[in-house]
Write a protein that holds these residues in place. Sequence first.
Motif, PDB file in Angstrom:
ATOM      1  N   ARG A 186      -9.217  16.937  -1.103  1.00 54.39           N
ATOM      2  CA  ARG A 186      -9.200  16.746   0.360  1.00 54.39           C
ATOM      3  C   ARG A 186      -8.030  17.501   0.976  1.00 54.39           C
ATOM      4  NH1 ARG A 186     -13.634  14.424   1.321  1.00 54.39           N
ATOM      5  NH2 ARG A 186     -14.156  12.493   0.270  1.00 54.39           N
TER       6      ARG A 186
ATOM      7  N   ARG B 141      -2.722   4.224  -2.575  1.00 51.31           N
ATOM      8  CA  ARG B 141      -2.855   5.684  -2.641  1.00 51.31           C
ATOM      9  C   ARG B 141      -1.543   6.318  -3.101  1.00 51.31           C
ATOM     10  NH1 ARG B 141      -5.684   9.351   0.373  1.00 51.31           N
ATOM     11  NH2 ARG B 141      -7.454   7.993   0.005  1.00 51.31           N
TER      12      ARG B 141
ATOM     13  N   VAL C 134      -7.801  14.059   4.946  1.00 50.54           N
ATOM     14  CA  VAL C 134      -6.992  12.857   5.120  1.00 50.54           C
ATOM     15  C   VAL C 134      -6.066  13.143   6.306  1.00 50.54           C
ATOM     16  CG1 VAL C 134      -5.153  11.471   4.092  1.00 50.54           C
ATOM     17  CG2 VAL C 134      -7.064  12.257   2.685  1.00 50.54           C
TER      18      VAL C 134
ATOM     19  N   ASP D 216     -11.488   5.090   6.727  1.00 45.91           N
ATOM     20  CA  ASP D 216     -10.563   4.907   5.599  1.00 45.91           C
ATOM     21  C   ASP D 216      -9.698   6.130   5.280  1.00 45.91           C
ATOM     22  OD1 ASP D 216     -11.142   2.305   5.141  1.00 45.91           O
ATOM     23  OD2 ASP D 216     -12.736   2.731   3.705  1.00 45.91           O
ATOM     24  N   ARG D 217      -9.806   7.170   6.084  1.00 42.83           N
ATOM     25  CA  ARG D 217      -9.059   8.378   5.728  1.00 42.83           C
ATOM     26  C   ARG D 217      -7.855   8.628   6.608  1.00 42.83           C
ATOM     27  NH1 ARG D 217     -14.297  10.231   4.767  1.00 42.83           N
ATOM     28  NH2 ARG D 217     -14.635  10.442   2.531  1.00 42.83           N
TER      29      ARG D 217
ATOM     30  N   ALA E 123      -5.162  13.267  -1.651  1.00 41.44           N
ATOM     31  CA  ALA E 123      -6.348  12.800  -2.378  1.00 41.44           C
ATOM     32  C   ALA E 123      -7.047  14.018  -2.959  1.00 41.44           C
ATOM     33  CB  ALA E 123      -7.272  12.053  -1.430  1.00 41.44           C
TER      34      ALA E 123
ATOM     35  N   GLN F 140     -14.201   9.521   9.834  1.00 40.09           N
ATOM     36  CA  GLN F 140     -12.863   9.476   9.222  1.00 40.09           C
ATOM     37  C   GLN F 140     -12.618   8.164   8.486  1.00 40.09           C
ATOM     38  OE1 GLN F 140     -11.290  12.903   9.220  1.00 40.09           O
ATOM     39  NE2 GLN F 140      -9.929  11.233   8.785  1.00 40.09           N
TER      40      GLN F 140
ATOM     41  N   TYR G  90      -0.149  10.675   0.523  1.00 39.19           N
ATOM     42  CA  TYR G  90      -1.559  10.255   0.669  1.00 39.19           C
ATOM     43  C   TYR G  90      -2.519  11.360   0.232  1.00 39.19           C
ATOM     44  CZ  TYR G  90       1.278   6.917   2.955  1.00 39.19           C
ATOM     45  OH  TYR G  90       2.269   6.005   3.184  1.00 39.19           O
TER      46      TYR G  90
END
Length: 345
Positions: free
Chosen positions: A156, A328, A14, A48-49, A153, A46, A151
């Motif tokens: 990640r 998120r 991310v 949406d990240r 995740a 990448q 953010y």
Amino acid sequence: MPDDSPSASDRLPVLVSGIQPSGTLHLGNYFGALRQNIALANDERQRDRAFLFIADYHALTTVRDAEALRRYTTEVALDYLALGFDPDKAHLFVQSDVPQLGELTWAFLCVTPTSLLEKGVAYKDKVAQGLTANGGLLTYPILQAADILAYTAPGRDLLVPVGADQKQNLEISRDTAARFNQTFRPDDPLFPLPEPLILDEVAVIPGVDGRKMSKSYGNAIGIFDEGKALKKKVMSIVSDSTPLEDPKDPEQDHTFALIRHFATDEQRGEIAEAYRAGGYGYGHAKKALLSMITEHFGPARERRRQLAERPGEVREVLAAGAQAARARAGEVMAEVRDAVGFLNP
Ligand code: AQP
């Protein structure tokens, strides 16, 4: 820059990066952050990240004019979009549209020794410049930790593009993540330690007075400056008094320091050669720089003009970005609330 190797795409981190709407964005912001952020965010792998935010909470530490803050915030969004940010591939949003950040900052502050805040380089610098040391200025590295860690995740890495002047703050974010984990989730760490993404070009871009180009120093050349205003700024770049006919060292000249970022390798070599040969004055170099800036941003300038006439479109991009960011951050905050013992996660 994006790496094509399979090991790099497997990791799919991310990516988080912010920019303050504390003034008109300049060439330092462009070469030091925007350009790379856009390239990374638009990278298909990448999708949406990437979370790119306009850091208005941070800007509030210095900006005291509500209209100006709104205007600068909109302008940063326009700049991103005009320079090629693709809202279908990543999230662009305004920081204050994610209220979870305030709550996360508080949770982090409660595990942060004040001595650590007082050592912050940016805080010390600002105080040394005589700026008011408000609480926001003191604690902003912890808000920055929240900006990144919100953010998180599962599974990640968190990657933060860092310029030359940002390394200490990332260290504080890493320490904050570790301290929170150690305090509340020692056996099952909630936060990853964010990692720096060292950019190809981490050089500090000089302003017209030779100091770091900065919104607050009055020495900046705006990305979208044009016409007479642009010419005046470029012509005011400080230089030494070597006579026109004498050889000059390009590496010691602020105009050349800017030229090198716009020029192709070939142009750069030719101009450096002309400096060294003599008979090439700083005025010549400034004219070359002026045309390079005008040409480089020409298409983006036109896109920006058109976008400015469609403010609804810009607001939609920011609203969609904020929605994704809140979703998120909301998930992360639910875990934080649970970890610290609030009754309602
Ligand atoms: N002169 C610079 N050279 C290279 N990179 C720069 N950046 C800023 N100035 C230069 C990079 O731009 C990103 C976003 O910066 P910011 O606007 O959030 O804050 P800043 O670094 O404090 O920028 P300014 O212009 O100096 O703002 P003020 O005057 O408001 O403090 C960062 O990645 C930074 O490295």
